[in-house]
Design a protein around this motif. Structure first.
Motif, mmCIF file in Angstrom:
data_model
loop_
_atom_site.group_PDB
_atom_site.id
_atom_site.type_symbol
_atom_site.label_atom_id
_atom_site.label_comp_id
_atom_site.label_asym_id
_atom_site.label_seq_id
_atom_site.Cartn_x
_atom_site.Cartn_y
_atom_site.Cartn_z
ATOM 1 N N LEU A 1 47.084 26.640 45.786
ATOM 2 C CA LEU A 1 46.643 26.800 47.172
ATOM 3 C C LEU A 1 47.802 26.556 48.134
ATOM 4 C CD1 LEU A 1 44.266 27.371 49.071
ATOM 5 C CD2 LEU A 1 43.820 24.905 49.127
ATOM 6 N N ARG A 2 48.740 25.729 47.736
ATOM 7 C CA ARG A 2 49.915 25.466 48.581
ATOM 8 C C ARG A 2 50.671 26.764 48.859
ATOM 9 N NH1 ARG A 2 54.399 21.119 46.717
ATOM 10 N NH2 ARG A 2 52.680 19.669 47.188
ATOM 11 N N GLU A 3 50.746 27.658 47.884
ATOM 12 C CA GLU A 3 51.488 28.913 48.039
ATOM 13 C C GLU A 3 50.657 30.015 48.701
ATOM 14 O OE1 GLU A 3 51.715 27.159 44.879
ATOM 15 O OE2 GLU A 3 53.445 26.274 45.922
ATOM 16 N N THR A 4 49.338 29.940 48.613
ATOM 17 C CA THR A 4 48.490 31.035 49.113
ATOM 18 C C THR A 4 47.730 30.671 50.384
ATOM 19 O OG1 THR A 4 46.656 30.310 47.681
ATOM 20 C CG2 THR A 4 48.185 31.953 46.781
ATOM 21 N N PHE A 5 47.919 29.460 50.873
ATOM 22 C CA PHE A 5 47.127 28.949 51.991
ATOM 23 C C PHE A 5 47.166 29.835 53.229
ATOM 24 C CE2 PHE A 5 46.958 26.519 55.941
ATOM 25 C CZ PHE A 5 45.695 25.956 55.845
ATOM 26 N N ASN A 6 48.290 30.432 53.530
ATOM 27 C CA ASN A 6 48.422 31.227 54.761
ATOM 28 C C ASN A 6 47.445 32.395 54.818
ATOM 29 O OD1 ASN A 6 50.378 29.667 56.040
ATOM 30 N ND2 ASN A 6 52.072 30.750 55.048
#
Length: 228
Positions: A55-60
C-alpha cells in the motif's frame, strides 16, 4: 524451510476460539447499532485499501476517489496521508485489532463485523465514529447465533471478506490495493507496521507459481482462498 501452498492445514484463519466469536457477537448485537442492508447493483467504483506492505507504493491511486474502504491498519495510514476513507472496515476479534483505528474523528463511518473485539467498537464510538454492523459467516459447529440475519461469506481474512461485503452492498467495479499475502523484505506486514515480535517464529517460506514468499501461514492461505 519450504512449503507448498496446498499443504497448509486450514485452521479457520483466526487466533480466537469459537466461544470468543459467540461471546463477542452476543455482546455487540445488544448495542442496537444499525446493520447493513442488501443494495442493488450499481456502477459506482469502490477502492479497497488493504493493509499489506505494498500500500505504501500504491497509495496515491486512492487520492481523489469518492468511495474508499480502508481495512485495519490501512485506515490510520490513509488518514495520516491525507485520504479520509468512506468507511473503515474490520472483522477481527483478536486483540491486535485494538492497535488500529486510532485516527478516528467524529462523523467518520465504519463497517465492523459483529464478531469484532467489543473494545474496538467502544473506542471508535466514544471518539464519535458511526458504526454499522455486518455479520461474518461462521461454521455451523461454532454455534454463533445471528438469528435471521444475513451473513457475509468469503475467506478467513478481512481482505477477502471485504470483497463479498462489497458485492452485497452493490459494488461491481472494485479496485483492491495492498492485498499482500507476504512480508516485505524489510519485515513489514503493513505499509508502516513491522511484524509483531511474537509472530516472527511463525514465518515460513511458501512456493506459489515457482516463486518463493515469506509469510505467515494465515496469509498464505489467503492466496488459496483468493483463487477459488
Amino acid at each position: 524451510m519450504g512449503c507448498s501452498l496446498i499443504s497448509i492445514k486450514w485452521l479457520g484463519g483466526v487466533a480466537c476460539p469459537p466461544e470468543t466469536f459467540r461471546n463477542y457477537v452476543e455482546r455487540n448485537l445488544t448495542r442496537e447499532l444499525p446493520e447493513i442492508k442488501l443494495n442493488p447493483a450499481h456502477d459506482q467504483p469502490l477502492y479497497i485499501a488493504c493493509s499489506g506492505p505494498s500500500l505504501r507504493e500504491t497509495f496515491n491511486e486512492l487520492k481523489g476517489k469518492a468511495n474508499v474502504w480502508a481495512l485495519n491498519s490501512a485506515f490510520d495510514y490513509c488518514v495520516k496521508n491525507g485520504v479520509v476513507p468512506s468507511y473503515g472496515v474490520a472483522q477481527a476479534p483478536e486483540y491486535q485489532v485494538l492497535d488500529y483505528f486510532k485516527a478516528v474523528k467524529p462523523g467518520m463511518k465504519f463497517l465492523f463485523a459483529s464478531a469484532c473485539h467489543p473494545d474496538l467498537i467502544d473506542d471508535v464510538t466514544a471518539r464519535g465514529g458511526e458504526v454499522t454492523l455486518w455479520h461474518t459467516d461462521c461454521p455451523p459447529d461454532w454455534g454463533v447465533n445471528y438469528g435471521d440475519r444475513n451473513t457475509i461469506f468469503g475467506g478467513g481474512t478481512i481482505g477477502l471478506r471485504a470483497l463479498d461485503l462489497a458485492w452485497v452492498l452493490g459494488y461491481r467495479d472494485v479496485h483492491v490495493l495492498g492485498l499482500d499475502a507476504c512480508i516485505s523484505d524489510d519485515g513489514r506486514i503493513g505499509p508502516d507496521l513491522l511484524l509483531y515480535e511474537d509472530r516472527r517464529k511463525d514465518i515460513l517460506t511458501f512456493i506459489s507459481r515457482g516463486r518463493a514468499f515469506r509469510a505467515l501461514p494465515g496469509y498464505a492461505r489467503q492466496v488459496e482462498d483468493f483463487g477459488r
